[in-house]
Enzyme design. Sequence first.
Site, mmCIF file in Angstrom:
data_model
loop_
_atom_site.group_PDB
_atom_site.id
_atom_site.type_symbol
_atom_site.label_atom_id
_atom_site.label_comp_id
_atom_site.label_asym_id
_atom_site.label_seq_id
_atom_site.Cartn_x
_atom_site.Cartn_y
_atom_site.Cartn_z
ATOM 1 N N HIS A 12 0.983 -1.200 -0.093
ATOM 2 C CA HIS A 12 -0.151 0.106 0.048
ATOM 3 C C HIS A 12 0.867 1.095 0.044
ATOM 4 C CE1 HIS A 12 1.074 1.124 4.256
ATOM 5 N NE2 HIS A 12 0.792 -0.253 4.502
ATOM 6 N N GLY A 13 0.360 2.375 -0.410
ATOM 7 C CA GLY A 13 1.022 3.510 -0.517
ATOM 8 C C GLY A 13 1.271 3.958 1.060
ATOM 9 N N ASP A 16 0.334 8.633 6.903
ATOM 10 C CA ASP A 16 1.046 9.574 7.767
ATOM 11 C C ASP A 16 1.374 8.774 8.989
ATOM 12 O OD1 ASP A 16 0.104 11.929 6.569
ATOM 13 O OD2 ASP A 16 -1.501 12.440 7.727
ATOM 14 N N ASN A 18 2.974 6.069 8.619
ATOM 15 C CA ASN A 18 4.220 5.692 8.172
ATOM 16 C C ASN A 18 5.454 6.553 8.379
ATOM 17 O OD1 ASN A 18 2.634 3.916 5.237
ATOM 18 N ND2 ASN A 18 3.703 2.997 6.993
ATOM 19 N N GLU A 92 -2.236 -6.877 7.028
ATOM 20 C CA GLU A 92 -0.876 -6.932 8.006
ATOM 21 C C GLU A 92 -0.899 -7.700 9.397
ATOM 22 O OE1 GLU A 92 2.203 -6.894 8.061
ATOM 23 O OE2 GLU A 92 2.825 -4.873 7.682
ATOM 24 N N HIS A 155 0.687 -5.481 2.432
ATOM 25 C CA HIS A 155 1.441 -4.904 3.340
ATOM 26 C C HIS A 155 2.886 -5.411 3.652
ATOM 27 C CE1 HIS A 155 -2.440 -3.319 4.696
ATOM 28 N NE2 HIS A 155 -2.952 -4.498 4.637
#
Length: 195
Positions: A12-13, A16, A18, A92, A155
């Site tokens: 996934h992109g 915040d 991350n 995940e 993930h």
Amino acid sequence: MSLAHPLCIVRHGETDWNVEGRLQGQRDIDLNGRGRDQAAAVGQILKSDHPEILTFDFVSSPLARAQDTMRLMRGAMGLDPDAFRLDDRLKELTFGAWEGFTWREMVERDPQGSAAREADKWAYCPPGGESYEMLSTRIAVWLADLKGPTLAVTHGGVARVLLGLIVGVSQKELPLRDIKQGRALLFSGADARWV
């Protein structure tokens, strides 16, 4: 393990969390602007460099950040953004009680647990959470169920255990592998490469 069919994994992109270094696990955190751009960009790259992927089966983790990545990616490919399946097994790994905290905060809050995880990232299970070993068992079942060429949005932890199951990366090394956002990992046979 050697795959019978090609497999494309997209993490996934960016979110915040991350950026902040927070343990997301199975918390439903949305993509940020950069994450949305990453999702569209990987879709464009796959369409232009690997057009065969347009015919693959598309499946996603049910977490919002993965679903949104899939929709944006498919839209950039010129495909119906909503024409994909969900599979709970692609979630995940969960960090349980540690989710929402940064690693620094966890070292302060749970120094013994943090040290135990650092000593054995593969087998350690946070309180109420899941270990990489447990995640690997879940993903092995998913892999065994694949019926044909597949693209999955998932993930970082899932991608790591797939590198172990398919390519044979060691259990000690797997948790340390950097899984980039906005990139695709193509598995063929017993090999993997980034695009």
